[in-house]
Design an enzyme around this catalytic site. Structure first.
Site, PDB file in Angstrom:
ATOM      1  N   ASP A 341       0.825  -1.203   0.000  1.00  0.00           N
ATOM      2  CA  ASP A 341       0.000   0.000   0.000  1.00  0.00           C
ATOM      3  C   ASP A 341       0.865   1.262   0.000  1.00  0.00           C
ATOM      4  O   ASP A 341       1.953   1.263   0.542  1.00  0.00           O
ATOM      5  CB  ASP A 341      -0.855  -0.043   1.279  1.00  0.00           C
ATOM      6  CG  ASP A 341      -1.813   1.114   1.379  1.00  0.00           C
ATOM      7  OD1 ASP A 341      -2.699   1.205   0.511  1.00  0.00           O
ATOM      8  OD2 ASP A 341      -1.684   1.919   2.320  1.00  0.00           O
ATOM      9  N   GLU A 370       1.460  -0.101  -4.891  1.00  0.00           N
ATOM     10  CA  GLU A 370       0.485   0.913  -5.276  1.00  0.00           C
ATOM     11  C   GLU A 370       1.193   2.251  -5.382  1.00  0.00           C
ATOM     12  O   GLU A 370       1.614   2.808  -4.370  1.00  0.00           O
ATOM     13  CB  GLU A 370      -0.627   1.014  -4.226  1.00  0.00           C
ATOM     14  CG  GLU A 370      -1.621   2.109  -4.532  1.00  0.00           C
ATOM     15  CD  GLU A 370      -2.372   2.608  -3.310  1.00  0.00           C
ATOM     16  OE1 GLU A 370      -3.550   2.915  -3.433  1.00  0.00           O
ATOM     17  OE2 GLU A 370      -1.776   2.698  -2.214  1.00  0.00           O
TER      18      GLU A 370
END
Ligand code: CA
Length: 597
Positions: A341, A370
């Site tokens: 993330d 990400e």
């Protein structure tokens, strides 16, 4: 947590977490131990170092002695500014066998307690585990919103937040039991990997359902199930031919994390004291040669949200803690991949250490990051093998292709022009020269942070199919957000609670059931069948899963590309016009290689 390991030629059941708890009860009660992390480790790892965090009142004033154990050495004990912590550095040499270490804690010459620490045997072939790649298709789901397989865990006292399906931002009760019950469905749709959003404990008063404000690095949120339920889910998924990606967050934690009550050291959290400082979300400050240091620092060290304190990965004890935590879950839960993330928000040097440590332990594993930026050069900077001017290489093998994802709506809806519509897509794909490995990008039409693609495309099924054909065949690793296959809608601007709506059939009494098809409209069932066929066919296509890409300049509202591997060639034609078009094939001689249609 119960693990089954092959140990000394026989199968033994090892109560790993139980060992630690028993240890606390029998030997360490006088120490008042609150946390021992990681709760166990393994012999036979490539990296022979192990750092154990011990959290107990006043433990920092004690000395530690390891009772003799063949192949294991207590190399050092590190103390911090907080006397409630000790960090033990162990060396697990090649001679170390599975068993239990005993660590004695001493005040002067007097033993005041001891701790038993389990060393386990790794599962066979663990180091050689295969990660995901372009031969896979990934199903992204939110555990709280997919299926509620166990109503008894919907509310767990003491964890905070409310459970109420009528409130979009509350918990809805979905869990690991529900995910496990529907592995047949996920596999039958043609998915070979599943990416659940984070499952670790989120002891947060609000919005805990999304899981990105984790409050315990070693505990599955009880509202999703137990650590053992997670291990069982991954094992069952593997039986279904589906690997599991864990959603890992190293940038931040939740304000409800126990660290926030007793920080392990000064400098553990950025801006732990003083006024709230939020990140400026300016990703480019990391690679921009002209960026002001203040701006860069604000990006890297500001909090992601008022509920998400920013971790200082430059702290060497914390860096080691985070690296070990990722490896622990891969090994303990038998993972097939990691989705990381908010990748670039963490310290760049730490990210190098983290990716290299994970891939050193598991050389065929995969990690997708990400990097929520819409320009290829901003994404490409972070990929392993990138030739950046500043010499930086994060070591991250795979990145999400936000450049294509964020442009899909205009690509498929706006009038054609030189750099509009399909021309826009052609420009983005032609930028693949920037990537060290474009075939290792993860391609998607939407995700849990985007308005649903069906709604963005005006609820036009043909446009949605065009989007999904691109996702499945253009290049890289396709990822589909749960619900897309049954035409789930959302407001056309991002509205988290609603775009992450419950999957029909996941709750007892649902009017429609997407797992059985009952109550779905003909259009929904048609879309489900269509995607199932596409993904099942994709598995058989060497051209699409392993082949090269050749694309042609868009013309007359059509975009044509070929995927080729050995004698297998797939020709894809995206037709944006409202009516059927006749293609002049003479333009595609290289792609057709003498073939006729
Ligand atoms: Ca539940």
């Amino acid at each position: 947590m119960v693990f089954v390991y092959s140990w000394g030629g026989t199968l033994r059941r090892v109560l790993a977490l139980g060992f630690v708890l028993l240890g606390l009860a029998a030997q360490a009660a006088t120490l008042g131990v609150q946390h021992v992390e990681p709760p166990h480790w393994w012999v036979g790892m490539v990296d022979t170092r192990l750092q154990i965090m011990v959290h107990a009142p006043g433990v920092g004033a004690l000395d530690v002695r390891l009772q003799p154990y063949a192949g294991v050495r207590l190399a050092g004990v590190q103390r911090t500014r907080n006397a409630n912590f000790l960090f033990l550095d162990l060396e697990l040499g090649p001679a170390a066998q599975p068993g239990q270490l005993r660590l004695d804690f001493l005040r002067g010459a007097q033993a005041v307690g001891s701790l038993d620490y389990p060393l386990l045997l790794r599962r066979a072939g663990s180091a050689q585990r295969r990660g995901f790649d372009a031969s896979d298709a990934v199903y992204l789901l939110m555990p709280d919103r997919f299926a509620n397989g166990d109503a008894s865990n919907d509310v767990v006292p003491g964890l905070g937040d409310v459970t109420d399906r009528a409130i979009p931002g509350a918990r809805h009760g979905g869990d690991l039991a529900g995910m496990r019950q529907h592995l047949d469905y996920i596999a039958s749709m043609g998915f070979t990997m599943v990416w659940p959003t984070p499952l670790l404990e989120n002891r947060q008063p609000r919005h805990s359902y999304h899981g990105y404000a984790l409050t315990d690095f070693y505990r599955i949120d009880p509202r999703f199930g137990s650590n053992q339920d997670y291990v069982d889910f991954v094992a069952d998924a593997r039986q279904h031919g589906v690997g599991v990606l864990q959603d890992v967050v190293v940038n931040h934690i939740g304000t409800g994390h126990w660290w926030m009550q007793d920080l392990p050291d000064d400098g553990w959290i950025h801006h732990a004291q003083g006024p709230y400082v939020e990140t400026n979300n300016r990703h480019t400050t990391v690679m921009d040669p002209h960026a002001a240091p203040e701006d860069r620092e604000r990006f890297l060290q500001g909090w992601f949200d008022t509920s998400m304190p920013d971790l200082n990965q430059r702290h060497p004890l914390l860096a080691r803690y985070l690296i070990q935590n990722s490896i622990w879950w891969i090994e303990a839960a038998d993972l097939s991949g990691i989705r990381e993330d908010t990748f670039s928000y963490a310290d760049p040097q730490f990210l190098q250490q983290w990716t290299r440590a994970v891939l050193r332990e598991y050389p065929h594993f995969n990690i997708v990051g990400e990097e929520m930026q819409d320009k290829p050069h901003q994404i490409a900077y972070w990929q392993k093998g990138a030739r950046n001017r500043d010499g930086y290489d994060s070591g991250l093998p795979s990145l999400m292709d936000f450049a294509v994802a964020d442009a899909l709506a205009p690509i498929l809806t706006e009038p054609e022009g030189w750099d509009k519509g399909l021309g826009r897509l052609y420009d983005i794909v032609s930028s693949d020269y920037l990537y060290a490995d474009p075939m290792h990008l993860m391609l998607f039409a939407d995700n849990h942070d985007r308005a649903r693609i069906f709604s963005v495309l005006g609820e036009d099924v043909q446009r949605l199919q065009s989007a999904l054909i691109l996702v499945a065949t253009l290049r890289g690793i396709p990822q589909v957000f749960y619900g897309t296959e049954i035409l789930q809608t959302s407001p056309s601007v991002r509205d988290d609670g609603r775009l992450r709506a419950d999957f029909p059939g996941g709750w007892a009494g649902d009017r429609a059931n997407a797992f059985t098809g009952s109550g779905l409209s003909a259009a929904q069932r048609g879309m489900q069948d269509w995607l199932r066929h596409l993904l099942q066919w994709r598995k058989t296509s060497a051209a699409v899963t392993r082949g090269t890409l050749l694309h042609y300049v868009p013309q007359d509202g059509t975009y044509v590309y070929f995927r080729s591997h050995a004698n297998d060639t797939v020709m894809v034609v995206i037709n944006k016009r409202d009516q059927a078009s006749t293609l002049d094939l003479s333009r595609f001689q290289t792609g057709l290689q003498g073939r006729t249609l």
